[in-house]
Design an enzyme around this catalytic site. Structure first.
Site, mmCIF file in Angstrom:
data_model
loop_
_atom_site.group_PDB
_atom_site.id
_atom_site.type_symbol
_atom_site.label_atom_id
_atom_site.label_comp_id
_atom_site.label_asym_id
_atom_site.label_seq_id
_atom_site.Cartn_x
_atom_site.Cartn_y
_atom_site.Cartn_z
ATOM 1 N N HIS A 1 11.707 51.129 0.237
ATOM 2 C CA HIS A 1 12.014 50.035 1.168
ATOM 3 C C HIS A 1 11.464 48.724 0.628
ATOM 4 C CE1 HIS A 1 11.733 53.237 4.539
ATOM 5 N NE2 HIS A 1 13.016 52.917 4.431
ATOM 6 N N LYS B 1 14.381 58.505 19.645
ATOM 7 C CA LYS B 1 13.586 59.122 18.588
ATOM 8 C C LYS B 1 12.115 58.822 18.801
ATOM 9 C CE LYS B 1 16.603 59.247 14.540
ATOM 10 N NZ LYS B 1 16.750 58.741 13.159
ATOM 11 N N ARG C 1 20.862 54.824 -2.117
ATOM 12 C CA ARG C 1 20.235 55.799 -3.006
ATOM 13 C C ARG C 1 21.265 56.656 -3.716
ATOM 14 N NH1 ARG C 1 16.492 58.038 1.709
ATOM 15 N NH2 ARG C 1 18.542 57.863 2.622
ATOM 16 N N SER D 1 11.608 58.035 4.291
ATOM 17 C CA SER D 1 10.443 58.138 5.173
ATOM 18 C C SER D 1 10.252 59.564 5.662
ATOM 19 C CB SER D 1 10.607 57.200 6.372
ATOM 20 O OG SER D 1 10.622 55.859 5.969
#
Length: 169
Positions: free
Chosen positions: A27, A51, A100, A137
């Site tokens: 990040h 969440k 990614r 993460s």
């Protein structure tokens, strides 16, 4: 092109959105690169009430502020709602997203097209540094929870916060 002194160059703004639970070196790489391209970079810590994060939103904001302080042009804010509304409220015409893998592109392209259709906000995709191409993460939290070494994956203050949080019963 020479501009008359009365004309100001518009401030170039972009946003790097995410949950950042916690912020990783991947990040940070994207944010650092965006900070070189834009006058102001907002890091929008998106709040997802469905969440339960490892870190509270305010803790994430504090960690991000610590690790981005050296850039000088990065602002960190929480936001709940549509990213395009965040952009509209702050006159931000661009979203910067790291990619990614091809699997990221499929999802992010749909989001980019939706955001553009809703508000005209453009999305710029930045290829992730190969060093961080596997990093998320979620993986950092999982490896750290099992006692694995993630010191090379997160900034030192994040590592300390992770260790402290995971040491609690």
């Amino acid at each position: 092109m020479n501009r008359p002194e009365s004309e100001e160059t518009p401030v170039r703004r972009a946003v790097c959105p995410g949950s950042f639970d916690p912020i990783t070196n991947g990040h940070l790489d994207i944010i650092a690169r965006a900070s070189k391209l834009y006058d102001e970079v907002y890091v929008a810590v998106m709040i997802n009430k469905s969440k339960q994060g490892l870190f509270a939103v305010e803790e994430r904001i504090d960690l991000i502020r610590q690790v981005t302080a050296e850039y000088g042009n990065v602002r960190v804010e929480a936001f709940h709602g549509l990213l395009v509304d965040f952009c509209k409220q702050r006159d931000i015409p661009a979203i910067v997203k790291g990619l990614r893998a091809v699997s990221d592109f499929d999802y992010e392209l749909q989001m980019a097209q939706m955001n553009n259709g809703l508000s005209g906000v453009e999305t710029l995709f930045v290829p992730t540094n190969p060093t961080y191409s596997f990093l998320s993460s979620s993986l950092v939290k999982e490896v750290a929870a099992w006692g694995g070494d993630v010191s090379h994956l997160v900034p030192p203050c994040v590592l300390a916060a992770l260790r402290e949080r995971l040491a609690r019963p």
